[in-house]
Design an enzyme around this catalytic site. Sequence first.
Site, PDB file in Angstrom:
ATOM      1  N   THR A  60       5.151   2.498   1.512  1.00 17.93           N
ATOM      2  CA  THR A  60       5.581   1.992   2.809  1.00 17.93           C
ATOM      3  C   THR A  60       6.212   3.121   3.615  1.00 17.93           C
ATOM      4  O   THR A  60       6.129   4.299   3.238  1.00 17.93           O
ATOM      5  CB  THR A  60       6.539   0.790   2.632  1.00 17.93           C
ATOM      6  OG1 THR A  60       6.777   0.192   3.900  1.00 17.93           O
ATOM      7  CG2 THR A  60       7.860   1.207   2.005  1.00 17.93           C
ATOM      8  N   LYS A  64       2.987   6.662   4.292  1.00 17.09           N
ATOM      9  CA  LYS A  64       1.592   6.230   4.203  1.00 17.09           C
ATOM     10  C   LYS A  64       0.602   7.359   4.515  1.00 17.09           C
ATOM     11  O   LYS A  64      -0.551   7.304   4.075  1.00 17.09           O
ATOM     12  CB  LYS A  64       1.346   5.032   5.123  1.00 17.09           C
ATOM     13  CG  LYS A  64       2.092   3.783   4.680  1.00 17.09           C
ATOM     14  CD  LYS A  64       1.759   2.586   5.545  1.00 17.09           C
ATOM     15  CE  LYS A  64       2.532   1.355   5.079  1.00 17.09           C
ATOM     16  NZ  LYS A  64       2.152   0.129   5.829  1.00 17.09           N
ATOM     17  N   ASN A  85      -1.656   2.805   1.516  1.00 15.63           N
ATOM     18  CA  ASN A  85      -0.471   2.008   1.177  1.00 15.63           C
ATOM     19  C   ASN A  85      -0.539   1.433  -0.235  1.00 15.63           C
ATOM     20  O   ASN A  85       0.344   0.692  -0.649  1.00 15.63           O
ATOM     21  CB  ASN A  85      -0.283   0.859   2.176  1.00 15.63           C
ATOM     22  CG  ASN A  85      -1.248  -0.281   1.933  1.00 15.63           C
ATOM     23  OD1 ASN A  85      -2.469  -0.083   1.922  1.00 15.63           O
ATOM     24  ND2 ASN A  85      -0.724  -1.482   1.730  1.00 15.63           N
ATOM     25  N   GLY A 129       3.494   2.175  18.457  1.00 12.84           N
ATOM     26  CA  GLY A 129       3.730   3.027  17.309  1.00 12.84           C
ATOM     27  C   GLY A 129       2.492   3.795  16.911  1.00 12.84           C
ATOM     28  O   GLY A 129       1.362   3.391  17.232  1.00 12.84           O
ATOM     29  N   GLY A 131       2.327   5.517  13.524  1.00 10.59           N
ATOM     30  CA  GLY A 131       2.422   5.891  12.116  1.00 10.59           C
ATOM     31  C   GLY A 131       1.247   5.390  11.294  1.00 10.59           C
ATOM     32  O   GLY A 131       0.202   4.981  11.819  1.00 10.59           O
ATOM     33  N   GLY A 132       1.429   5.401   9.961  1.00 12.83           N
ATOM     34  CA  GLY A 132       0.356   5.011   9.062  1.00 12.83           C
ATOM     35  C   GLY A 132      -0.096   3.575   9.240  1.00 12.83           C
ATOM     36  O   GLY A 132      -1.294   3.274   9.161  1.00 12.83           O
ATOM     37  N   ALA A 133       0.830   2.660   9.492  1.00 11.05           N
ATOM     38  CA  ALA A 133       0.453   1.261   9.699  1.00 11.05           C
ATOM     39  C   ALA A 133      -0.381   1.105  10.960  1.00 11.05           C
ATOM     40  O   ALA A 133      -1.304   0.279  11.015  1.00 11.05           O
ATOM     41  CB  ALA A 133       1.697   0.387   9.785  1.00 11.05           C
TER      42      ALA A 133
END
Length: 250
Positions: A60, A64, A85, A129, A131-133
């Site tokens: 998390t 990620k 993930n 955002g 990021g990885g998500a």
Amino acid sequence: MKRYGLVGFPLGHSFSAGYFAEKFAAAGLRDECRYENFPVERIEDLREVLPEEIRGFNITIPHKQHILPQLAEIDPEAREVGAVNCVRVLPDGAFRGYNTDVYGFEMSLRGMLRTFRGELSSLRALVLGTGGAAQAVHHVLRKLGIAYLEVSRLADAARGRLAYEQLTLETVESYRLIVNTTPLGMYPNTEARPDLPYEAIGAGHYLYDLIYNPAETAFLREGRRRGAWVKSGLEMLVLQAERSWEIWNG
């Protein structure tokens, strides 16, 4: 004892350990399996923190993407997304990475959008955002044919990325799906929220927050008050966790 876990920093917001504890108890696996939190501030310290008998783990915030150089193998979909993930530990101790966020988000979003009248390709999205998500969200939106704009603290014209202060009422009115992939509003800072012109949100909007703790973030609360469809990341968490379990034991 088969050991699994969650890697990230910080981990005070996470429900994963509790979810798997309940799952193991219900399946009669309490004495055979354990899921633990492994706070890792620097991804370079991962091998030192994980126990040797670890069978698999989830990743998390904020790792990620940081985890990628440590992987011996990457599932093709995770490679395309550019974020991981879920990691399966191979018999020789090497790591193979997957992205179960894609599965969880796609299945959960499809359920939310069942109320949408029209072709999904006519819907446009703002993804908050980078990021990885967010990479998993982008992948799913492309798969569904939904055009999107990235929104971040800093604009990037080359990437078509907007800064929050560039969001006008007209833009928010016309982009009816808004997905928050940032940690803004996550426990314990539950009153934080993305800086949007919320007055532009109405009954035709769909607000999805990947955060699941709290169940209703300030972002979702603002949308619900204005008549929007809202959904937290709890269902996504469950779906991706079950997919992770299949990967570790498949």
